[in-house]
Design a protein around this motif. Structure first.
Motif, PDB file in Angstrom:
ATOM      1  N   LYS A  74       0.849  -1.187   0.000  1.00 55.86           N
ATOM      2  CA  LYS A  74       0.000   0.000   0.000  1.00 55.86           C
ATOM      3  C   LYS A  74       0.885   1.237   0.000  1.00 55.86           C
ATOM      4  O   LYS A  74       1.779   1.366   0.829  1.00 55.86           O
ATOM      5  CB  LYS A  74      -0.908  -0.017   1.231  1.00 55.86           C
ATOM      6  N   GLY A  76      -0.044   5.207  -0.215  1.00 52.08           N
ATOM      7  CA  GLY A  76      -1.145   6.169  -0.310  1.00 52.08           C
ATOM      8  C   GLY A  76      -2.439   5.433  -0.615  1.00 52.08           C
ATOM      9  O   GLY A  76      -2.795   4.479   0.071  1.00 52.08           O
ATOM     10  N   LYS A  77      -3.106   5.821  -1.706  1.00 51.64           N
ATOM     11  CA  LYS A  77      -4.347   5.158  -2.113  1.00 51.64           C
ATOM     12  C   LYS A  77      -4.083   3.969  -3.031  1.00 51.64           C
ATOM     13  O   LYS A  77      -4.988   3.212  -3.355  1.00 51.64           O
ATOM     14  CB  LYS A  77      -5.264   6.158  -2.830  1.00 51.64           C
ATOM     15  N   THR A  79      -2.916   0.350  -4.020  1.00 47.66           N
ATOM     16  CA  THR A  79      -2.779  -0.951  -3.352  1.00 47.66           C
ATOM     17  C   THR A  79      -2.567  -2.021  -4.400  1.00 47.66           C
ATOM     18  O   THR A  79      -3.215  -2.018  -5.447  1.00 47.66           O
ATOM     19  CB  THR A  79      -4.066  -1.268  -2.541  1.00 47.66           C
TER      20      THR A  79
END
Length: 85
Positions: A74, A76-77, A79
């Motif tokens: 992961k 930040g946003k 994944t």
């Protein structure tokens, strides 16, 4: 103020074009376009097993201390599931 706002917009477009990429080779993980962000690695059971700040546009991490298998990376946003072997 107008020039400043336009500049910020340009930066945003640039960031979208330079999407984060992760390449895995054995137990080596290479991360691109994530400068200044933090990479977190989780086991499949959800336990955080590794955390590292990314200090450059292209960074390589050796994760040979982790058992082979699937992990979640992961940043930040962003994944992604990876496989270490």
């Amino acid at each position: 103020g107008r020039l400043n706002k336009r500049g910020e917009g340009l930066v945003q477009i640039e960031m979208e074009q330079n999407q984060i990429s992760i390449t895995v080779s054995g137990s080596t993980v290479r991360v691109k376009n994530a400068d200044g962000q933090v990479m977190e690695v989780y086991s499949i059971t959800g336990e955080k097993v590794y955390t590292q700040r990314i200090e450059s546009a292209s960074k390589t991490f050796e994760l040979n201390h982790l058992q082979r298998g699937y992990y979640i990376v992961k940043i930040g946003k962003f994944t992604r599931k990876i496989y270490l072997h």
